[in-house]
Design a protein around this motif. Sequence first.
Motif, short mmCIF file in Angstrom:
data_model
loop_
_atom_site.label_atom_id
_atom_site.label_comp_id
_atom_site.label_asym_id
_atom_site.label_seq_id
_atom_site.Cartn_x
_atom_site.Cartn_y
_atom_site.Cartn_z
N LYS B 52 9.03 109.62 -64.44
CA LYS B 52 8.03 108.91 -65.50
C LYS B 52 8.14 107.26 -65.23
O LYS B 52 7.19 106.63 -65.89
CB LYS B 52 8.71 109.30 -66.79
N TYR B 54 7.38 105.52 -62.88
CA TYR B 54 5.90 104.83 -62.14
C TYR B 54 4.97 105.09 -63.37
O TYR B 54 4.04 104.28 -63.10
CB TYR B 54 5.78 105.80 -60.87
N LYS B 55 5.09 105.61 -64.20
CA LYS B 55 3.92 105.72 -65.38
C LYS B 55 4.04 104.63 -66.14
O LYS B 55 3.30 104.43 -67.21
CB LYS B 55 3.83 106.98 -65.78
N PHE B 113 -14.28 102.74 -69.85
CA PHE B 113 -13.49 103.81 -69.67
C PHE B 113 -12.03 103.53 -70.10
O PHE B 113 -11.21 103.16 -69.50
CB PHE B 113 -13.29 104.39 -68.36
N PRO B 114 -11.76 103.49 -71.65
CA PRO B 114 -10.35 103.20 -72.09
C PRO B 114 -9.59 104.09 -71.26
O PRO B 114 -9.53 105.38 -71.53
CB PRO B 114 -10.60 103.47 -73.72
N SER B 115 -8.24 103.49 -70.94
CA SER B 115 -7.23 104.34 -70.21
C SER B 115 -6.44 104.60 -71.26
O SER B 115 -5.62 104.14 -71.94
CB SER B 115 -6.62 103.32 -69.28
N PRO B 116 -6.17 106.03 -71.36
CA PRO B 116 -5.18 106.60 -72.60
C PRO B 116 -3.82 106.31 -72.05
O PRO B 116 -2.84 105.84 -72.85
CB PRO B 116 -5.38 108.11 -72.58
N SER B 117 -3.44 106.19 -70.70
CA SER B 117 -2.06 106.05 -70.32
C SER B 117 -1.67 104.67 -70.40
O SER B 117 -0.50 104.26 -70.47
CB SER B 117 -1.88 106.42 -68.81
N VAL B 118 -2.62 103.81 -70.34
CA VAL B 118 -2.33 102.20 -70.77
C VAL B 118 -2.34 101.84 -72.04
O VAL B 118 -1.46 101.35 -72.72
CB VAL B 118 -3.47 101.26 -69.94
N VAL B 120 -1.28 103.81 -74.63
CA VAL B 120 0.09 104.05 -75.38
C VAL B 120 1.24 103.18 -74.99
O VAL B 120 2.14 103.06 -75.65
CB VAL B 120 0.56 105.59 -74.73
#
Lengths: 85, 218
Positions: B52, B54-55, B113-118, B120
């Motif tokens: 995790k 890396y995320k 394209f809003p990035s969900p992973s960014v 958060v």
Amino acid sequence: MEELINKLKKEVIEQLNLEDISIDDINPDAPLFGEGLGLDSIDALELIVLLEKNYGLKIEDPKDGKKIFYSIRTMAEYITEHQKS
Amino acid sequence: MSGQQYQISYWCMIRQNRVVMPGRDWVPNENFLTFTEFIKALYKKEQVSYPKFYKMDNLSKLGFLCAEMIFKNNPVTGRYKSEEIGIILSNSSSSLDTDLDYYKTIKDPSSYFPSPSVFVYTLPNIVTGEICIRNRIKGENAFFISEKFNSELLETYGRLLFESQHMQTLLCGWVEILKEKYEAALFLIEKKKDNETGNEFPEFSARSMNTLYYKINN
């Protein structure tokens, strides 16, 4: 189909920051969530964005997500089927 | 106040391609690494196994690895209950580094394209959560924004938590990143035991933290 599968593998690795995973590590038939790549709910949202951004495909019914994102192959099949129409 | 004394049991500083801990000073062989290259090199060097990582956003990667190096050398999770370990972090740029990354995903209306992973990670205290999840920490936590490293705030609030909560140990410090300018300075604080009076551990005080912080920053 195999070409699309490999392209999708690359895109998934890049989009989800799966740094330690190579294309060869991903079995196209293995489940993406739970076991397999062990993706989580945020990754699921990123995959939805990926489909829309790279393939212009919007998933209208969230219930379809489970089936579409089961594996790389099911994603490729969905793309092939819906880009034709 | 009960008169209880506290000590800095361990500390770790990461700043611009350099890591300093008690008795250790590491600089990668390659000069002028970007933050991404440096933090990845450090992750691999320390043989951390946590996919995790890396995320995470850059702020979380920095705080996570700094905490990892402290807990690896001075594990607390086996010695204290989850609820007895607290965290107080601070910085000056909040989550601006990640906010700017997120903005890139939404600024162009034709490519929105809003990035969900960014998204958060667009809060500074997410780094606290990442450290808590990794180390199963369930004690008090807080994240403060201040213009510069504020050791007085860390000492005052830390002592307050020690005195008013069931806290037995505290990870506190500074985790700051904006673009390629970054630094982390974390301190592990524990109650000084009677038989340890006069030991080599620095006292938990603003002065001691300043001494360590400025020692490697100059």
